[in-house]
Design a protein around this motif. Structure first.
Motif, mmCIF file in Angstrom:
data_model
loop_
_atom_site.group_PDB
_atom_site.id
_atom_site.type_symbol
_atom_site.label_atom_id
_atom_site.label_comp_id
_atom_site.label_asym_id
_atom_site.label_seq_id
_atom_site.Cartn_x
_atom_site.Cartn_y
_atom_site.Cartn_z
ATOM 1 N N GLN A 11 0.854 -1.174 0.000
ATOM 2 C CA GLN A 11 0.000 0.000 0.000
ATOM 3 C C GLN A 11 0.895 1.231 0.000
ATOM 4 O O GLN A 11 1.697 1.412 0.910
ATOM 5 C CB GLN A 11 -0.866 0.005 1.261
ATOM 6 N N GLU A 112 9.950 1.768 21.017
ATOM 7 C CA GLU A 112 9.419 2.986 21.639
ATOM 8 C C GLU A 112 7.996 2.746 22.149
ATOM 9 O O GLU A 112 7.587 3.260 23.194
ATOM 10 C CB GLU A 112 9.464 4.176 20.660
ATOM 11 N N PRO A 289 -4.403 -0.929 18.827
ATOM 12 C CA PRO A 289 -4.788 -1.813 17.721
ATOM 13 C C PRO A 289 -3.657 -2.148 16.740
ATOM 14 O O PRO A 289 -3.755 -1.833 15.553
ATOM 15 C CB PRO A 289 -5.915 -1.022 17.037
ATOM 16 N N VAL A 291 -0.494 -1.094 16.369
ATOM 17 C CA VAL A 291 0.100 0.108 15.777
ATOM 18 C C VAL A 291 1.534 0.339 16.268
ATOM 19 O O VAL A 291 2.140 1.361 15.950
ATOM 20 C CB VAL A 291 -0.747 1.377 16.068
ATOM 21 N N GLY A 294 3.992 1.540 13.835
ATOM 22 C CA GLY A 294 3.620 2.696 13.015
ATOM 23 C C GLY A 294 4.507 3.902 13.235
ATOM 24 O O GLY A 294 5.039 4.102 14.320
ATOM 25 N N GLN A 295 4.662 4.693 12.223
ATOM 26 C CA GLN A 295 5.392 5.949 12.343
ATOM 27 C C GLN A 295 5.070 6.810 11.134
ATOM 28 O O GLN A 295 4.728 6.314 10.071
ATOM 29 C CB GLN A 295 6.901 5.711 12.400
ATOM 30 N N ARG A 296 5.136 8.109 11.355
ATOM 31 C CA ARG A 296 4.959 9.069 10.277
ATOM 32 C C ARG A 296 5.921 8.714 9.138
ATOM 33 O O ARG A 296 7.092 8.464 9.395
ATOM 34 C CB ARG A 296 5.275 10.463 10.821
ATOM 35 N N GLY A 297 5.413 8.679 7.918
ATOM 36 C CA GLY A 297 6.290 8.369 6.790
ATOM 37 C C GLY A 297 6.683 6.909 6.716
ATOM 38 O O GLY A 297 7.665 6.542 6.074
ATOM 39 N N GLU A 298 5.878 6.061 7.360
ATOM 40 C CA GLU A 298 6.186 4.638 7.440
ATOM 41 C C GLU A 298 6.372 3.987 6.057
ATOM 42 O O GLU A 298 7.314 3.217 5.843
ATOM 43 C CB GLU A 298 5.031 3.960 8.188
ATOM 44 N N TRP B 140 -6.973 3.058 10.993
ATOM 45 C CA TRP B 140 -5.757 2.353 11.409
ATOM 46 C C TRP B 140 -4.527 2.950 10.719
ATOM 47 O O TRP B 140 -3.518 3.250 11.359
ATOM 48 C CB TRP B 140 -5.899 0.859 11.067
ATOM 49 N N THR B 141 -4.648 3.135 9.424
ATOM 50 C CA THR B 141 -3.534 3.724 8.666
ATOM 51 C C THR B 141 -3.222 5.127 9.188
ATOM 52 O O THR B 141 -2.053 5.485 9.384
ATOM 53 C CB THR B 141 -3.881 3.788 7.171
ATOM 54 N N LEU B 143 -3.789 6.328 12.168
ATOM 55 C CA LEU B 143 -3.205 6.235 13.510
ATOM 56 C C LEU B 143 -1.721 5.901 13.411
ATOM 57 O O LEU B 143 -0.882 6.513 14.080
ATOM 58 C CB LEU B 143 -3.957 5.150 14.295
ATOM 59 N N ARG B 144 -1.392 4.950 12.561
ATOM 60 C CA ARG B 144 0.024 4.603 12.375
ATOM 61 C C ARG B 144 0.796 5.797 11.830
ATOM 62 O O ARG B 144 1.905 6.087 12.266
ATOM 63 C CB ARG B 144 0.160 3.405 11.431
ATOM 64 N N GLU B 145 0.192 6.489 10.875
ATOM 65 C CA GLU B 145 0.871 7.638 10.250
ATOM 66 C C GLU B 145 1.037 8.798 11.218
ATOM 67 O O GLU B 145 1.933 9.623 11.053
ATOM 68 C CB GLU B 145 0.075 8.125 9.035
ATOM 69 N N SER B 146 0.168 8.903 12.232
ATOM 70 C CA SER B 146 0.263 10.036 13.147
ATOM 71 C C SER B 146 1.224 9.744 14.305
ATOM 72 O O SER B 146 1.553 10.631 15.085
ATOM 73 C CB SER B 146 -1.114 10.421 13.679
ATOM 74 N N SER B 147 1.660 8.494 14.423
ATOM 75 C CA SER B 147 2.670 8.176 15.419
ATOM 76 C C SER B 147 4.019 8.688 14.924
ATOM 77 O O SER B 147 4.223 8.843 13.739
ATOM 78 C CB SER B 147 2.756 6.662 15.631
ATOM 79 N N ARG B 148 4.910 8.946 15.862
ATOM 80 C CA ARG B 148 6.248 9.328 15.407
ATOM 81 C C ARG B 148 7.313 8.748 16.325
ATOM 82 O O ARG B 148 7.022 8.305 17.429
ATOM 83 C CB ARG B 148 6.400 10.839 15.293
#
Lengths: 325, 325
Positions: A11, A112, A289, A291, A294-298, B140-141, B143-148
């Protein structure tokens, strides 16, 4: 070198796919008509993979094994359970197929995340963020008394890989006693390592039990009633591995009747838990859930990791995060 | 040496007071009829303090200055605002009264608390703990994207004392760019130090702005509209110092209209904020009720810190956490 064909079902935005296409040129990018909504979900079979030399994403197992030219698959997650079977490994070996995963992309974020869980529990954040009281209220004194310091506490880690390594680095300033359970100790871990048969004995000493086990035949249901009963009174259980490694009924019992004080889970089985599930009703069970990685710009980091391995593939073949073959 | 009289109005169990009494024997412990409900609240005047050589707790200012024999006061909090006035300092100097505080007791807990805030924000815990979704849901996407990741981000710390020192140690594994604002740089801090007049310029670069300022004439209202406007877009503001150092209306504006993404406050002005206060209605404002210094067994640690200083007082007088005199 002849032109390679790289199939991907990840994706990603059109811009990111353009970047990937440009970076691998003159090699060719093959995109299925319908792409993934998640890095974790197995994708529908797509005929294009039959033309590919390399695949990147979550292609279904049969397509991978039936793709005649495929030499290398990079899985877009850290987990690779569906490929981690004796049958797949045997077939992969027979035809020289290598599988890498993307664990490097998620290591830091996962470490983290579990560290955020540990500190949130130590500082009682779920409760304190909901409490508005004066400085002389009994609720205030209780809240302060129920907080604790991580400094000097003990941690037991199940599944000692890259995430655990990063976590151990983060815990260094807290002078914690760290034990990790590893099937094959290497001797260079820098912390106390025990093998799975010694794990239960080590469990009773730990204030924090961290589950980073992958899903496989050995780990499934590992955290069962016996294990939870062996835990220290007032200890905390964390899971950022896979939900299938935990007997969730046994966990709910341990949360309701002791010995554990709280659980923090990023993974469950299934995901999400169905409405009305026991764990959802427990105030000391905290669930995010899936996550942790997950991270910005993943997606960009995921593609960058693939490109790093692609260059290695073209060069000397010393791929990062090689898990099969 | 003659027998000393130690007056204390701290909140503690009978067992803990017995311990204190035994530890200071043959010196004498004086207890008021009514004791404190909080380590932070100024206590009612008690005639017993007039007999004391030493006081430990939160006695009211007039009683302290009127106590003819008092030579040393250990405040049971880190803050000592009510004694931190030119009038009190002058009177203390004139009569040789020394004041120590209990900041050592709270340093580690406060540093862990603000670090818990940083990680909870980075991992989006308030939102992710409430989100139950599948691995292909757009929520979900997002939430992952807003994590850093904290790794590699930048931090600016206002008020560089013992809490900040501990925090800087905790941040070391995260390779963050750390700047601290200190009125009088010592040169041995090991991080970039700027003076208050350079602080605004440094502010625009920080992903995380951490306020550990004490309450005094210079710091009151320091974080005002100008300061919040200078902050980086998407940055996060934390306050574990004192609520009075922040213009709360300016903070609410910055949370509603930018540039800041979220605020995490352990202190406000007043505490707690009255029902209907603007900050309470903002979903990106997270408040805990002045519990950053809390820890299991806190009273015992507080008494132990006093006993350490009591031994020093009897010995060479080199008291820890000396703040006045």
């Amino acid at each position: 070198m002849s032109t390679l064909k790289v199939f991907t079902d990840i994706q990603a935005s059109a811009g990111l796919l353009d970047w990937l296409r440009n970076e691998i040129a003159p090699h060719e990018l093959l995109l299925p008509a319908k792409r993934a909504a998640s890095v974790l979900v197995e994708q529908a079979s797509d005929p294009l993979i039959a033309e590919a030399d390399i695949a990147f994403g979550q292609p279904d197992v049969a397509s991978v094994l039936n793709a005649p030219r495929l030499r290398w698959l990079q899985v877009s997650s850290a987990g690779f359970t569906r490929y981690d079977t004796p049958g797949f490994r045997k077939a992969a070996k027979a035809r020289g197929l290598v599988v890498t995963n993307s664990s490097h992309v998620y290591d830091q974020a996962c470490a983290e995340h579990v560290f955020a869980f540990m500190l949130a529990q130590a500082r009682q954040l779920p409760r304190s963020l909901k409490t508005r009281c004066t400085n002389s209220d009994p609720a205030w004194t209780m809240l302060r008394e129920s907080s604790r310091l991580l400094l000097g506490q003990s941690v037991s880690i199940y599944g000692y890989g890259a995430i655990a390594e990063r976590l151990v680095g983060m815990l260094a300033p807290f002078n914690m006693e760290i034990t990790a359970v590893r099937r094959q100790p290497r001797g260079d871990e820098g912390i106390r390592i025990v093998t799975p048969d010694q794990a239960i004995a080590a469990l009773g000493e730990a204030d924090h039990v961290i589950n980073i086990l992958p899903d496989n035949a050995d780990s499934r249901g590992f955290f069962n009633e016996t294990v939870f009963r062996a835990m220290k009174s007032g200890s905390v259980f964390y899971n950022i591995g896979r939900g299938t490694t935990v007997d969730q009924d046994a966990l709910a019992d341990a949360l309701q009747h002791g010995p554990i004080e709280a659980a923090w889970l990023d993974v469950t089985d299934p995901e999400p838990l169905p409405e009305g599930h026991r764990l959802l009703g427990l105030p000391n069970c905290h669930i995010t859930p899936h996550v942790a990685g997950g991270q910005r710009g993943e997606s960009r980091v995921l593609v960058a990791h693939f490109l790093e391995n692609f260059r290695r593939h073209l060069n000397d073949g010393a791929l990062l995060n090689r898990v099969i073959g």
